[in-house]
Design an enzyme around this catalytic site. Sequence first.
Site, mmCIF file in Angstrom:
data_model
loop_
_atom_site.group_PDB
_atom_site.id
_atom_site.type_symbol
_atom_site.label_atom_id
_atom_site.label_comp_id
_atom_site.label_asym_id
_atom_site.label_seq_id
_atom_site.Cartn_x
_atom_site.Cartn_y
_atom_site.Cartn_z
ATOM 1 N N SER A 1 0.822 -1.213 0.000
ATOM 2 C CA SER A 1 0.000 0.000 0.000
ATOM 3 C C SER A 1 0.855 1.262 0.000
ATOM 4 O O SER A 1 0.534 2.242 -0.665
ATOM 5 C CB SER A 1 -0.945 0.005 1.200
ATOM 6 O OG SER A 1 -2.008 -0.891 0.982
ATOM 7 N N SER B 1 -2.841 -8.142 -6.077
ATOM 8 C CA SER B 1 -2.496 -7.022 -5.209
ATOM 9 C C SER B 1 -3.670 -6.060 -5.073
ATOM 10 O O SER B 1 -3.889 -5.485 -4.016
ATOM 11 C CB SER B 1 -1.250 -6.298 -5.715
ATOM 12 O OG SER B 1 -1.345 -6.026 -7.084
ATOM 13 N N ASN C 1 -6.011 -7.841 -2.518
ATOM 14 C CA ASN C 1 -5.553 -8.185 -1.179
ATOM 15 C C ASN C 1 -4.564 -7.233 -0.512
ATOM 16 O O ASN C 1 -4.422 -7.273 0.696
ATOM 17 C CB ASN C 1 -4.905 -9.582 -1.199
ATOM 18 C CG ASN C 1 -5.858 -10.649 -1.640
ATOM 19 O OD1 ASN C 1 -6.890 -10.862 -1.023
ATOM 20 N ND2 ASN C 1 -5.533 -11.303 -2.746
ATOM 21 N N TYR C 2 -3.881 -6.438 -1.282
ATOM 22 C CA TYR C 2 -2.771 -5.691 -0.683
ATOM 23 C C TYR C 2 -2.881 -4.176 -0.764
ATOM 24 O O TYR C 2 -2.362 -3.475 0.087
ATOM 25 C CB TYR C 2 -1.450 -6.104 -1.339
ATOM 26 C CG TYR C 2 -1.016 -7.480 -0.916
ATOM 27 C CD1 TYR C 2 -0.484 -7.685 0.346
ATOM 28 C CD2 TYR C 2 -1.149 -8.563 -1.757
ATOM 29 C CE1 TYR C 2 -0.090 -8.943 0.749
ATOM 30 C CE2 TYR C 2 -0.769 -9.827 -1.363
ATOM 31 C CZ TYR C 2 -0.232 -10.012 -0.114
ATOM 32 O OH TYR C 2 0.148 -11.261 0.287
ATOM 33 N N ILE C 3 -3.472 -3.690 -1.813
ATOM 34 C CA ILE C 3 -3.543 -2.240 -1.962
ATOM 35 C C ILE C 3 -4.787 -1.732 -1.256
ATOM 36 O O ILE C 3 -5.898 -2.135 -1.590
ATOM 37 C CB ILE C 3 -3.583 -1.859 -3.456
ATOM 38 C CG1 ILE C 3 -2.285 -2.293 -4.126
ATOM 39 C CG2 ILE C 3 -3.811 -0.371 -3.611
ATOM 40 C CD1 ILE C 3 -2.320 -2.218 -5.632
#
Length: 763
Positions: A516, A717, A720-722
């Site tokens: 992020s 991403s 799940n990640y950003i």
Amino acid sequence: MTTEKRQYSSDDEDTPLAQTSKRRRAAQLEEEDDDTGSFDSDTVLSQVSETLNGRTPELEEEKKTKIEVKNEQTKKSRKRQGTGLKKVKKESTTRKVKTTRSKIKKEEEEVDGEDEEEEEEDGGYKWWEAEKEDDSVKWTTLKHNGVIFPPPYEPLPSHVKLYYDKKPVDLPVKAEEVAGFYAALLGSDHAKNPVFQKNFFNDFLEVLRECGGTTNNIEITDFNKCDFSKMFEYFELQKEQRKQLSSQEKKQLRLEREKLEEPYKFCELDGRKEQVGNFRIEPPGLFRGRGAHPKTGKLKRRVYPEDVVLNLDKDAPIPPLPEGQKWGEIRHDNTVQWLAMWRENISNSFKYVRFAANSSLNGQSDYKKFEKARQLKDHIDAIRKDYTKNLKSKIMLERQKSVAIYLIDVFALRAGGEKSEDEADTVGCCSLRYEHVTLNPPNTVIFDFLGKDSIRYYQEVEVDKQVFKNLAIFKRPPKQPGDQLFDRLDPSILNKHLQHYMPGLTAKVFRTYNASKTMQDQLDLIPNEGTVAEKLLKYNAANRTVAILCNHQRSVTKNHAQSVQKANDKIKELEWQKIRLKRAILQLDKSQLKKRPKYFEEIDDLTKEDEASIHKRIIEREIEKCHKKFARENDKRKFEEQDLLTESDLKEWLDKVEETRKNYEEELETREIKLKAANTTVEKLDKQIEKLDQRIQVSAIQLRDKEENSQVSLGTSKINYIDPRLSVVFCKKYGVPIEKIFTKSLREKFKWAVESVDENWRF
DNA sequence: CTGCTTACTTAGTACACGCAGA
DNA sequence: TCTGCGTGTACTAAGTAAGCAG
């Protein structure tokens, strides 16, 4: 179709050391290195630096590296994270006030809406505006209709059989089903995998034995004598037939299916309607393990109601079952977020039926996850300082911790828990082995290992000098290939250490944080200008940096090469057209060449061969077009009972193409352009050229994007990640419609972000 | 602690579906 | 209107991590 993306261990014989022997080795190392629980760092360091650098007096070397470490560290993280340190705003204190107010409003609404049927489809429950207290209790009421079981097996028609040694085999239904599982996969990579074959065959024979063997007295013992192709062909035929159904029939089937599924799609959580995620019990089949999974191909057995545990509230009606069947267990556990579960027979673990991604509970988990990652901002400096310092700790354990955290932080490695022998041999940080890390002095490290899903992680990177030295120490003899690099470490030790900095901090938070953070930094670099398409491209580029950081890959699609080729051809063709127009300008007005020599420079860029091949391509395409058009037109006329076009009509068209071809041929020789419009001017041509230039630009960018994305998966991403709020803010600030970035289901999953964020929000 | 169980998150792939371009 | 292909979703495997018993 397949790529080399997923790597199998090249040598089947090269199994990792047995766990026990690994442990013995680790213990041995401990004695040699560290029997007192600490070791003399100077001794170690001098040994290492001797091998690395030569001599440098110890103390000076120490100091020097200290400084270098610092520089290196900041440089490294800057490089990855885009620009340096932007200060982050503290969250405003107005939030709480606002939320309380809307909570009150919410309650009123609920009272109002009580007897009004359910509110609009989304339910409108904005948990992110409500106060939440204890989160170990996930719900107070939970009602649902259970799960959908896969349809029972339908035996094959009697003429479709397995053949053994050229002879048709009569299989008991249960065995036939299993054989069918394999047959269905015939063309695939799985079916070619020897491990898959072996596991399947064993389980198949076992099922066959259980039901008393074949019914026509054929004894099956050799996989290679089995011929599944008749079964395979039958499945293919069925597939084909399903495709051939009229759209009416397809619609009918779909409606029926939807009607059947309707009751299972939703559940009632604390009185609100929520979607269920995977309400279908996984059908039986052959386990398709990824990478070199020792159990791949094994039979995944059918799940029956008695295998299934349901979770609902005490007053909830228990979903009915057909006569004679019953649920395995009814549970009322409101501290968990699953509706049903069963034990799976491959690795004896659980499978859960859970809420859909857009559910409030999952939303809350997501929110918490990202808030935790944001919290890491406040601790990351201290953590980095500490691990940098402890790279020189006298205690081996501390050094290992420091290096591990460094790797997790800088290269976004996963924690890397221990795996058993009957799983694919993949690793993460803590489970890295000797052979996964190659050291090239002065400080280059090559990581080469299989990570989650057997995706290869390959990176040649420069690391902090002290990290490099430590890695060298961790690899010192008697360690050898097969041995753990971090022999004193496992994720739980690491996580316990991390909790000291921040409650709830674990290794995986670093991935979220760095992903992020990277995204925020990348987005900050994008200028607010240009078209939406251009901004989107830049957003995707930012997304891609994150995906690369996290090593999110995908296999190249089977027609990727072809489609790149096509795009290249298209660009070449456009360039040819441009050159052609430029030549035409010079035909109209020779003086232009002197006026803008640069402009006309490129007219000699195309070789004759290139040009000829472009011509050929165009002509071929035109000819094909003629034939297709002819066929289509006649189909239509036949249908409308009109006179058909004749071969001579077709010939007429083809003649025209032929004429063009001749013109091109002439052009190639004489370089004289024959343009269609007679009354053209230099200005008009210039305009056309400009348009072409733009099209070329666009195509080139798209092509580059396509190529750069071909092996990188942006989705993982993004999902799940950003932090989704980053994307929402980007859209708001840059006037990009959110639909361009989040698909419908992502918009629902991230509703909390879409609706709660203003454009000054920062990660 | 250690190892096992349980729950939850992250991951790539298969394939259906819908849409752009012929 | 059809087709090809790219996207989006469903699916389920494969991770992480917490918690508990011994």
